[in-house]
Design a protein around this motif. Structure first.
Motif, PDB file in Angstrom:
ATOM      1  N   LEU A 109      59.243  66.726  66.264  1.00 23.30           N
ATOM      2  CA  LEU A 109      59.816  66.572  64.928  1.00 23.30           C
ATOM      3  C   LEU A 109      60.339  67.871  64.331  1.00 23.30           C
ATOM      4  N   CYS A 110      59.867  69.026  64.839  1.00 25.02           N
ATOM      5  CA  CYS A 110      60.245  70.291  64.197  1.00 25.02           C
ATOM      6  C   CYS A 110      61.092  71.209  65.076  1.00 25.02           C
ATOM      7  N   GLY A 111      60.864  71.211  66.349  1.00 24.14           N
ATOM      8  CA  GLY A 111      61.619  72.092  67.249  1.00 24.14           C
ATOM      9  C   GLY A 111      61.068  73.501  67.367  1.00 24.14           C
ATOM     10  N   THR A 112      59.916  73.784  66.748  1.00 21.28           N
ATOM     11  CA  THR A 112      59.390  75.149  66.783  1.00 21.28           C
ATOM     12  C   THR A 112      58.774  75.534  68.127  1.00 21.28           C
ATOM     13  N   CYS A 113      58.520  74.576  68.992  1.00 25.31           N
ATOM     14  CA  CYS A 113      57.897  74.882  70.292  1.00 25.31           C
ATOM     15  C   CYS A 113      58.937  75.155  71.384  1.00 25.31           C
ATOM     16  N   LEU A 145      66.629  68.861  69.618  1.00 25.38           N
ATOM     17  CA  LEU A 145      67.357  70.069  70.027  1.00 25.38           C
ATOM     18  C   LEU A 145      68.734  70.112  69.387  1.00 25.38           C
ATOM     19  N   GLN A 146      69.385  68.984  69.332  1.00 26.47           N
ATOM     20  CA  GLN A 146      70.695  68.902  68.697  1.00 26.47           C
ATOM     21  C   GLN A 146      70.581  69.236  67.207  1.00 26.47           C
ATOM     22  N   ALA A 147      69.543  68.731  66.543  1.00 23.82           N
ATOM     23  CA  ALA A 147      69.337  68.966  65.113  1.00 23.82           C
ATOM     24  C   ALA A 147      69.107  70.438  64.788  1.00 23.82           C
ATOM     25  N   VAL A 148      68.499  71.185  65.707  1.00 25.11           N
ATOM     26  CA  VAL A 148      68.252  72.612  65.458  1.00 25.11           C
ATOM     27  C   VAL A 148      69.349  73.497  66.055  1.00 25.11           C
ATOM     28  N   GLU A 161      70.618  73.658  69.225  1.00 26.30           N
ATOM     29  CA  GLU A 161      70.509  74.143  70.606  1.00 26.30           C
ATOM     30  C   GLU A 161      71.437  73.360  71.530  1.00 26.30           C
ATOM     31  N   SER A 162      71.819  73.986  72.604  1.00 27.03           N
ATOM     32  CA  SER A 162      72.610  73.340  73.647  1.00 27.03           C
ATOM     33  C   SER A 162      71.749  72.292  74.344  1.00 27.03           C
ATOM     34  N   LEU A 163      72.391  71.272  74.847  1.00 25.10           N
ATOM     35  CA  LEU A 163      71.664  70.227  75.569  1.00 25.10           C
ATOM     36  C   LEU A 163      71.806  70.385  77.074  1.00 25.10           C
ATOM     37  N   ASP A 164      72.093  71.609  77.530  1.00 29.69           N
ATOM     38  CA  ASP A 164      72.305  71.859  78.960  1.00 29.69           C
ATOM     39  C   ASP A 164      71.011  72.079  79.745  1.00 29.69           C
ATOM     40  N   GLY A 165      69.858  72.008  79.073  1.00 30.01           N
ATOM     41  CA  GLY A 165      68.579  72.155  79.759  1.00 30.01           C
ATOM     42  C   GLY A 165      68.043  73.573  79.801  1.00 30.01           C
ATOM     43  N   THR A 166      68.784  74.536  79.274  1.00 33.55           N
ATOM     44  CA  THR A 166      68.291  75.913  79.280  1.00 33.55           C
ATOM     45  C   THR A 166      67.262  76.148  78.183  1.00 33.55           C
ATOM     46  N   VAL A 167      67.232  75.274  77.172  1.00 31.07           N
ATOM     47  CA  VAL A 167      66.214  75.319  76.124  1.00 31.07           C
ATOM     48  C   VAL A 167      65.576  73.942  76.071  1.00 31.07           C
ATOM     49  N   ARG A 168      64.253  73.928  76.039  1.00 32.16           N
ATOM     50  CA  ARG A 168      63.513  72.663  76.015  1.00 32.16           C
ATOM     51  C   ARG A 168      62.393  72.745  74.986  1.00 32.16           C
ATOM     52  N   LEU A 169      61.893  71.585  74.591  1.00 27.74           N
ATOM     53  CA  LEU A 169      60.726  71.519  73.715  1.00 27.74           C
ATOM     54  C   LEU A 169      59.476  71.499  74.586  1.00 27.74           C
ATOM     55  N   ALA A 170      58.576  72.441  74.347  1.00 29.09           N
ATOM     56  CA  ALA A 170      57.350  72.512  75.147  1.00 29.09           C
ATOM     57  C   ALA A 170      56.487  71.266  74.959  1.00 29.09           C
ATOM     58  N   CYS A 171      56.618  70.598  73.820  1.00 33.21           N
ATOM     59  CA  CYS A 171      55.804  69.407  73.568  1.00 33.21           C
ATOM     60  C   CYS A 171      56.298  68.187  74.343  1.00 33.21           C
ATOM     61  N   GLN A 172      57.513  68.240  74.859  1.00 35.68           N
ATOM     62  CA  GLN A 172      58.097  67.092  75.552  1.00 35.68           C
ATOM     63  C   GLN A 172      58.292  67.319  77.042  1.00 35.68           C
ATOM     64  N   ALA A 173      58.558  68.546  77.439  1.00 38.28           N
ATOM     65  CA  ALA A 173      58.870  68.859  78.841  1.00 38.28           C
ATOM     66  C   ALA A 173      57.602  68.994  79.678  1.00 38.28           C
ATOM     67  N   ARG A 174      57.679  68.515  80.891  1.00 37.90           N
ATOM     68  CA  ARG A 174      56.581  68.619  81.854  1.00 37.90           C
ATOM     69  C   ARG A 174      57.078  69.397  83.071  1.00 37.90           C
ATOM     70  N   PRO A 175      56.219  70.220  83.648  1.00 45.42           N
ATOM     71  CA  PRO A 175      56.656  71.038  84.789  1.00 45.42           C
ATOM     72  C   PRO A 175      56.936  70.196  86.024  1.00 45.42           C
ATOM     73  N   GLY A 176      58.014  70.547  86.722  1.00 46.62           N
ATOM     74  CA  GLY A 176      58.343  69.888  87.982  1.00 46.62           C
ATOM     75  C   GLY A 176      58.157  70.832  89.150  1.00 46.62           C
ATOM     76  N   GLY A 177      57.538  71.955  88.912  1.00 48.28           N
ATOM     77  CA  GLY A 177      57.320  72.988  89.918  1.00 48.28           C
ATOM     78  C   GLY A 177      57.052  74.296  89.208  1.00 48.28           C
ATOM     79  N   ALA A 178      57.110  75.393  89.950  1.00 45.21           N
ATOM     80  CA  ALA A 178      56.886  76.714  89.356  1.00 45.21           C
ATOM     81  C   ALA A 178      57.954  76.982  88.305  1.00 45.21           C
TER      82      ALA A 178
END
Length: 104
Positions: free
Chosen positions: A44-48, A68-71, A73-90
């Motif tokens: 909801l905030c984008g601070t993470c 991300l759009q509301a704050v 940020e680009s939607l190209d995947g270079t910036v993500r929300l830590a609360c939503q993204a899960r690691p797919g590897g290192a």
């Protein structure tokens, strides 16, 4: 287990092992890393936000895309929300905002 290396906003670097079962935010909290998340991890905030320097994350969902759009940020995947993204590897990440409770 994937290894996450994150440069916190205070300049410290943290390295931790995590699981694709947890969001980055949960993994950081479990490792004792104070990562800012004003809304409590609800997209909801984008601070993470984190900058992805290397590695692969889960696909971006609609809630994350909208926040991300509301704050502005680009939607190209270079910036993500830590609360939503899960690691797919290192991963190598950099925190964008300050620690929990700090105002930028």
């Amino acid at each position: 287990m994937p290894t996450v290396r994150i440069e916190a906003a205070d300049g410290q670097t943290h390295e931790l092992e995590t699981s694709p079962a947890y969001s980055l935010l949960i993994a950081l909290q479990r490792a004792g890393v104070a990562h800012r998340h004003d809304c409590g991890g609800k997209a909801l905030c984008g601070t993470c936000r984190v900058r992805v320097l290397a590695g692969r994350l889960s696909p971006m969902g609609e809630r994350e895309r909208l926040r991300l759009q509301a704050v502005g940020e680009s939607l190209d995947g270079t910036v993500r929300l830590a609360c939503q993204a899960r690691p797919g590897g290192a991963l190598r990440l950099k925190a964008i905002l300050g620690l929990q409770g700090e105002r930028s």
